[in-house]
Design an enzyme around this catalytic site. Structure first.
Site, mmCIF file in Angstrom:
data_model
loop_
_atom_site.group_PDB
_atom_site.id
_atom_site.type_symbol
_atom_site.label_atom_id
_atom_site.label_comp_id
_atom_site.label_asym_id
_atom_site.label_seq_id
_atom_site.Cartn_x
_atom_site.Cartn_y
_atom_site.Cartn_z
ATOM 1 N N GLU A 138 1.011 -1.342 -0.321
ATOM 2 C CA GLU A 138 0.686 -0.423 0.029
ATOM 3 C C GLU A 138 0.798 1.222 -0.062
ATOM 4 O O GLU A 138 2.189 1.204 0.361
ATOM 5 C CB GLU A 138 -0.947 -0.242 1.109
ATOM 6 C CG GLU A 138 -1.834 -0.932 1.224
ATOM 7 C CD GLU A 138 -3.154 -0.791 0.304
ATOM 8 O OE1 GLU A 138 -3.285 0.092 -0.717
ATOM 9 O OE2 GLU A 138 -3.691 -1.781 -0.065
ATOM 10 N N SER A 195 -12.961 0.088 -7.312
ATOM 11 C CA SER A 195 -13.892 -1.238 -6.097
ATOM 12 C C SER A 195 -13.462 -0.046 -5.040
ATOM 13 O O SER A 195 -14.675 -0.764 -4.281
ATOM 14 C CB SER A 195 -13.350 -1.982 -5.492
ATOM 15 O OG SER A 195 -12.217 -1.741 -5.424
ATOM 16 N N ASN A 250 -5.564 5.480 -5.910
ATOM 17 C CA ASN A 250 -6.248 5.557 -5.375
ATOM 18 C C ASN A 250 -5.259 6.819 -4.232
ATOM 19 O O ASN A 250 -5.898 7.456 -3.842
ATOM 20 C CB ASN A 250 -6.580 4.889 -4.122
ATOM 21 C CG ASN A 250 -5.580 4.154 -3.582
ATOM 22 O OD1 ASN A 250 -4.500 4.267 -3.109
ATOM 23 N ND2 ASN A 250 -5.728 2.418 -2.951
#
Length: 368
Positions: A138, A195, A250
């Site tokens: 991440e 998503s 993101n």
């Protein structure tokens, strides 16, 4: 048996010394009384205390190092043989069997599985030869700091190129230029699969840009964030049916360029990227293989450019010139597919690197 052979040879030498040459000739002219076995490979213990190594004069065959997957990331499991069958990685023995912990060369620890009280970490003290690998795919925006782990790890594994173990599917150079690539049939102009529509970084993030872009061009949207679930088996075929795909990350960080870029490139679609600056993307893929939102003053200008390419086949085809010299492959068509590549990449690393390292203050490095 070796002592008997040595004793026999000593007696024979003594007989020669005393002139028993006739006896010696007699012995050598008949079958030996004792069959001395050939020299067997010696078995020695590796200095780290757990590798067994077979030695002989012509070849040294050392067992593969053992990589222990301490926790399955997000409890997502896959066939451990995928490293060999999918990525041709077979440099380590990959296991999730914690009973092997004491004899494990390296332990792969998923950051999100570490509890705040550190009770989910492997037991301490660790074996002196063992390396702990901090696994985090991440970005800093989506990474929670856990006090006390900053100096526990030997190696870092992440998307960052300056990680000890950088994780990324890369383009492959062709030895012979390929002139036969055919662009897949296109049924849609712009597509996006998303998503999670949480607005991680405020104004200027992917959701803000999407909303503005959709005012000027129709975008086919799929994914749980917008209510139209796309089955994994349909993921790549759907992307391939679109001329352009919104490869919007993101959050925006150095080197944070995920499978959202690789997927469209692999299936013959032009990615429209939102993420780190163009120069960062060009470290990994040719500059004429993608469109960057920063190349345009606003979303309206980008939409007009995409619509022009829709009617200009020659201009659109130029975005595939890189295919002559490179090839791209998609990730596995699985949920949480980035974990498979990360774990297999770690296996490849420990198979090739035996040296001992330490990583100090991983937060200072990762968050700054």
């Amino acid at each position: 048996m070796s002592d008997s052979c040595g004793s026999l040879r000593y007696r024979l030498a003594a007989i020669v010394g005393f002139g028993g040459l006739v006896s010696i000739l007699f012995l050598w002219s008949h079958q030996p009384l004792i069959n001395c076995p050939p020299q067997l490979p010696s078995i020695t213990l590796h200095p780290d205390g757990h590798h067994v190594r077979m030695n002989n004069s012509s070849k040294e065959n050392e067992e593969k190092p053992v990589l222990l997957l301490w926790v399955w990331p997000e409890n997502y499991r896959f066939d451990l043989n995928d490293c060999k069958t999918v990525y041709n990685i077979d440099g380590c023995h990959l296991t999730d069997d914690r009973s092997l912990y004491s004899n494990t060369d390296a332990v792969l620890i998923f950051h999100r599985a570490i509890s705040q009280d550190l009770s989910t970490l492997p037991p301490s003290p660790r074996p002196p030869f063992q390396k702990w690998i901090w696994m985090n795919v991440e970005s800093p925006t989506n990474t929670q700091k856990i006090p006390g782990i900053e100096n526990l790890f030997n190696l870092t594994l992440s998307y960052r190129e300056d990680s000890d173990i950088p994780v990324r599917l890369r383009l492959t150079s062709r030895k012979i230029p390929d002139e036969n690539f055919e662009i897949p049939k296109k049924e849609k102009l712009v597509c996006w699969v998303v998503s999670n529509n949480a607005d991680w970084t405020g104004v200027g993030t992917r959701n803000t840009y999407y909303r503005e872009l959709s005012k000027y061009v129709h975008i086919h949207v799929y994914g749980k964030a917008y209510g139209t679930f796309l089955d994994y088996k349909d993921y790549y075929p759907t992307i391939a049916s679109c001329k352009f795909y919104l490869s919007f990350e993101n959050s925006i960080h150095k080197d944070y360029i995920t499978e959202k870029l690789n997927g469209p490139l692999a299936v013959g679609t032009v990615p429209v990227v939102l993420g780190p600056p163009r120069k960062n993307y060009e470290r990994f893929v040719p500059g004429d293989s993608f469109i960057h939102v920063d190349d345009f003053p606003d979303a309206k200008s980008l939409a007009e450019y995409l619509q022009r390419l829709d009617v200009d086949d020659d201009a659109y085809r130029r975005y595939f010139n890189w295919r002559r010299h490179f090839s791209a492959r998609p990730h596995l068509i699985l949920q949480n597919q980035e974990f498979v590549l990360a774990i297999c990449t770690a296996c490849d690393y420990v198979g090739r690197h035996k040296e001992y390292k330490e990583a100090h203050d991983i937060y200072e490095w990762f968050f700054n």
